[in-house]
Design a protein around this motif. Sequence first.
Motif, PDB file in Angstrom:
ATOM      1  N   SER A 289       0.882  -1.456   0.122  1.00  0.00           N
ATOM      2  CA  SER A 289      -0.011  -0.031  -0.078  1.00  0.00           C
ATOM      3  C   SER A 289       0.803   1.256   0.139  1.00  0.00           C
ATOM      4  CB  SER A 289      -1.086   0.002   1.188  1.00  0.00           C
ATOM      5  OG  SER A 289      -0.130   0.293   2.545  1.00  0.00           O
ATOM      6  N   VAL A 290       0.425   2.395  -0.413  1.00  0.00           N
ATOM      7  CA  VAL A 290       0.877   3.617  -0.303  1.00  0.00           C
ATOM      8  C   VAL A 290       0.149   4.683   0.439  1.00  0.00           C
ATOM      9  CG1 VAL A 290       1.405   5.700  -1.877  1.00  0.00           C
ATOM     10  CG2 VAL A 290       1.838   3.312  -2.674  1.00  0.00           C
ATOM     11  N   VAL A 291       0.478   5.217   1.446  1.00  0.00           N
ATOM     12  CA  VAL A 291      -0.207   6.235   2.256  1.00  0.00           C
ATOM     13  C   VAL A 291       0.134   7.526   2.001  1.00  0.00           C
ATOM     14  CG1 VAL A 291      -0.724   6.682   4.710  1.00  0.00           C
ATOM     15  CG2 VAL A 291      -0.424   4.398   4.149  1.00  0.00           C
ATOM     16  N   ILE A 292      -0.776   8.359   1.759  1.00  0.00           N
ATOM     17  CA  ILE A 292      -0.548   9.724   1.081  1.00  0.00           C
ATOM     18  C   ILE A 292      -0.958  10.453   2.040  1.00  0.00           C
ATOM     19  CG2 ILE A 292      -0.744  11.392  -0.772  1.00  0.00           C
ATOM     20  CD1 ILE A 292      -1.059   8.965  -2.625  1.00  0.00           C
ATOM     21  N   GLN A 293      -0.249  11.438   2.726  1.00  0.00           N
ATOM     22  CA  GLN A 293      -0.755  12.392   3.587  1.00  0.00           C
ATOM     23  C   GLN A 293      -0.230  13.858   3.226  1.00  0.00           C
ATOM     24  OE1 GLN A 293       0.718  10.609   7.254  1.00  0.00           O
ATOM     25  NE2 GLN A 293      -1.419  10.142   7.880  1.00  0.00           N
ATOM     26  N   ARG A 294      -1.349  14.962   3.153  1.00  0.00           N
ATOM     27  CA  ARG A 294      -1.020  16.184   2.945  1.00  0.00           C
ATOM     28  C   ARG A 294      -0.842  17.122   4.037  1.00  0.00           C
ATOM     29  NH1 ARG A 294      -4.717  19.905   0.715  1.00  0.00           N
ATOM     30  NH2 ARG A 294      -3.924  21.892  -0.266  1.00  0.00           N
ATOM     31  N   THR A 295       0.390  17.942   4.423  1.00  0.00           N
ATOM     32  CA  THR A 295       0.238  18.904   5.255  1.00  0.00           C
ATOM     33  C   THR A 295       0.510  20.060   4.614  1.00  0.00           C
ATOM     34  OG1 THR A 295       2.807  18.749   5.544  1.00  0.00           O
ATOM     35  CG2 THR A 295       1.399  16.988   6.561  1.00  0.00           C
ATOM     36  N   GLU A 296       0.704  21.367   5.646  1.00  0.00           N
ATOM     37  CA  GLU A 296       0.866  22.490   5.162  1.00  0.00           C
ATOM     38  C   GLU A 296       2.063  22.654   4.417  1.00  0.00           C
ATOM     39  OE1 GLU A 296      -0.838  26.384   4.444  1.00  0.00           O
ATOM     40  OE2 GLU A 296      -1.796  24.614   5.779  1.00  0.00           O
ATOM     41  N   ALA A 297       3.203  22.085   4.875  1.00  0.00           N
ATOM     42  CA  ALA A 297       4.436  22.089   4.401  1.00  0.00           C
ATOM     43  C   ALA A 297       4.992  21.377   3.232  1.00  0.00           C
ATOM     44  CB  ALA A 297       5.561  21.980   5.540  1.00  0.00           C
ATOM     45  N   LEU A 298       4.381  20.127   3.359  1.00  0.00           N
ATOM     46  CA  LEU A 298       4.880  19.060   2.404  1.00  0.00           C
ATOM     47  C   LEU A 298       3.796  17.981   2.035  1.00  0.00           C
ATOM     48  CD1 LEU A 298       5.950  16.522   4.105  1.00  0.00           C
ATOM     49  CD2 LEU A 298       7.651  17.981   4.302  1.00  0.00           C
ATOM     50  N   VAL A 299       4.106  17.067   1.085  1.00  0.00           N
ATOM     51  CA  VAL A 299       3.088  16.074   1.093  1.00  0.00           C
ATOM     52  C   VAL A 299       3.986  14.646   1.277  1.00  0.00           C
ATOM     53  CG1 VAL A 299       2.030  14.458  -0.642  1.00  0.00           C
ATOM     54  CG2 VAL A 299       1.674  16.941  -0.974  1.00  0.00           C
ATOM     55  N   SER A 300       3.611  13.917   2.364  1.00  0.00           N
ATOM     56  CA  SER A 300       4.217  12.674   2.573  1.00  0.00           C
ATOM     57  C   SER A 300       3.818  11.571   1.981  1.00  0.00           C
ATOM     58  CB  SER A 300       4.570  12.778   4.338  1.00  0.00           C
ATOM     59  OG  SER A 300       4.822  11.610   4.806  1.00  0.00           O
ATOM     60  N   THR A 321       7.309  -4.348  -4.371  1.00  0.00           N
ATOM     61  CA  THR A 321       6.550  -3.412  -3.835  1.00  0.00           C
ATOM     62  C   THR A 321       6.979  -1.885  -4.205  1.00  0.00           C
ATOM     63  OG1 THR A 321       6.243  -5.035  -1.942  1.00  0.00           O
ATOM     64  CG2 THR A 321       5.101  -2.623  -1.678  1.00  0.00           C
ATOM     65  N   ASN A 322       8.056  -1.679  -4.142  1.00  0.00           N
ATOM     66  CA  ASN A 322       8.439  -0.118  -4.177  1.00  0.00           C
ATOM     67  C   ASN A 322       8.548   0.022  -5.969  1.00  0.00           C
ATOM     68  OD1 ASN A 322       9.336   0.415  -1.680  1.00  0.00           O
ATOM     69  ND2 ASN A 322      11.388  -0.172  -1.979  1.00  0.00           N
ATOM     70  N   LEU A 323       8.779  -0.782  -6.449  1.00  0.00           N
ATOM     71  CA  LEU A 323       8.704  -0.637  -8.078  1.00  0.00           C
ATOM     72  C   LEU A 323       7.141  -0.297  -8.629  1.00  0.00           C
ATOM     73  CD1 LEU A 323      11.071  -3.319  -9.889  1.00  0.00           C
ATOM     74  CD2 LEU A 323      11.337  -0.757  -9.947  1.00  0.00           C
ATOM     75  N   GLU A 324       6.286  -1.065  -7.945  1.00  0.00           N
ATOM     76  CA  GLU A 324       4.770  -0.722  -8.242  1.00  0.00           C
ATOM     77  C   GLU A 324       4.401   0.602  -7.679  1.00  0.00           C
ATOM     78  OE1 GLU A 324       0.381  -2.826  -7.590  1.00  0.00           O
ATOM     79  OE2 GLU A 324       2.221  -4.133  -7.402  1.00  0.00           O
ATOM     80  N   ALA A 325       4.966   0.862  -6.641  1.00  0.00           N
ATOM     81  CA  ALA A 325       4.613   2.223  -5.745  1.00  0.00           C
ATOM     82  C   ALA A 325       4.990   3.302  -6.835  1.00  0.00           C
ATOM     83  CB  ALA A 325       5.042   2.228  -4.474  1.00  0.00           C
ATOM     84  N   ALA A 326       6.550   3.018  -7.319  1.00  0.00           N
ATOM     85  CA  ALA A 326       7.050   4.152  -8.186  1.00  0.00           C
ATOM     86  C   ALA A 326       6.181   4.426  -9.513  1.00  0.00           C
ATOM     87  CB  ALA A 326       8.374   3.622  -8.479  1.00  0.00           C
ATOM     88  N   TRP A 327       5.486   3.291  -9.903  1.00  0.00           N
ATOM     89  CA  TRP A 327       4.626   3.479 -11.022  1.00  0.00           C
ATOM     90  C   TRP A 327       3.258   4.316 -10.363  1.00  0.00           C
ATOM     91  CZ3 TRP A 327      -0.419   2.125 -12.140  1.00  0.00           C
ATOM     92  CH2 TRP A 327      -0.697   2.416 -13.539  1.00  0.00           C
ATOM     93  N   GLU A 328       2.630   3.813  -9.312  1.00  0.00           N
ATOM     94  CA  GLU A 328       1.443   4.348  -8.972  1.00  0.00           C
ATOM     95  C   GLU A 328       1.523   5.776  -8.270  1.00  0.00           C
ATOM     96  OE1 GLU A 328      -2.680   4.673  -8.254  1.00  0.00           O
ATOM     97  OE2 GLU A 328      -1.560   3.009  -9.167  1.00  0.00           O
TER      98      GLU A 328
END
Length: 488
Positions: A289-300, A321-328
């Motif tokens: 899985s990829v977890v995307i969190q947006r803050t005021e300063a940056l996207v984590s 897993t990392n290769l599929e994440a790099a595509w997604e």
Amino acid sequence: MNQIIINVDKFQTRAALLEDGKASEIFIERDDEKKVNGSIFKGRVANVLPGMESAFVDIGLEKNAFLYVKDLREFEERYLDGIENSERPIEDILNVGDEVVVQILKDPRGSKGARVTTHYTIPGKYLVLMPNNDYVAISQKIKSSAERGRLEKLLTDIKPDTMGVIIRTAAEGKSELHFEREVEYLVKKWNEIESRITSAKAGETLYSDNELVMTVVRDIFSSKVDELIIDDEEKYWQILDYVSAFSENSLKTKIKLYDEEEPIFDAYGVSKQIDEALNEEVRLDCGGSVVIQRTEALVSIDINTGKNTGSMNLDSTVLETNLEAAWEIPRQLRLRNLSGIIIIDFIDMKSEEDKQKVLKELEKTLKRDRIKNNIIHFTDLGLVEMTRKRVGKTLSHYFQQECPLCQGTGKIKSKEAVSLEIISEIKNVATDRDISKVKLKLAKELSTFFKEVYREFMEVYLKSKRKKLVIEVDSSKEKNEYEIILEV
């Protein structure tokens, strides 16, 4: 297969770019929130700030626009006193009340007004006209030196001597006829704008960039798109007319009118994909899985192996897993329109070769992004740092609002903390002799918890103060909301 799906209704226009059935870009224009980026206004200087080398300009929007002195030079040279390459400070160029024609570079965002410039640009499908410049620039995405040379020579001959053009990526391989027609169209549009400058009032719009449907057709619809499907007949004919004027006739056969009962975004699975894109977690096909969190300063962005236990060794599982994440990840950045500083925490890899494979996959997929981005490097902590230019609003802007209970933190006070807060407030007023009853009106869940844990204690405490405790469930209250009512 690449498709553009367009939905037009009374309140909004939406468009989606699908790549092999997966949404990669979403565009939304609502009637109460019209796009102003790219529009040209006649404004009036509201304030000059010498210390910041800038001025605030009233262009008729809610907040005054912000104009840097460097973005004023062309207007100074052409419309004020004709000084070329001036380095005069802004207070010597503009005074409060002066009128100036500006174009919006960045939409208003949050508490900030629009960023404006006098470096005017009028975009077309293959070219961008620069009325106040006289050079030819070429998109960096056109790599062939022979093609760059051909395009530069063609446009140097075609463009007006006093104007410049930026050759867009879509111009690659196009003929002289395409450029002649578009230059004629763009110059005519600029002449219309310039003719209105003198008579226009401050705050008046001199030029608006095309509305969403035509912007999508101009900027995205190309030979690389297999179908454009739209559910509005009037817009369908407008698209056909535009394509007939500026593009190859082969594109006309790709334009289709959708007339089924099922909403077009539902029929092509776009609605479901939008809902999924509003979640923090993205499930990968491999089980990670990829977890995307947006803050005021940056996207984590954090990557987890999750259910991907692999069929070989740990290093292979991590790399997969990392290769599929790099595509997604690039698809998610485009889909959610996330920008600014982006930090990606890939799963730790021991092999430098594996790291380079992941970086190459990320770079390759990011090339599909129309918006400028840049991968910095792997940091010493093993994080990938990158940037993406801010253009437009995020997807969440159109579908989400701040939670009234947590004010954007994503968390609210626990029932225990709220209960102790209630007890503290009651103790503060329990010494008042005029009060005979303390009534608590609590949300249902909070009421159940308070009765089980603290009711007996509070009844005994208040009895010692010769007061009675009454607890009521208030269905109008949510989560941990409460109200204390004191009765004499």
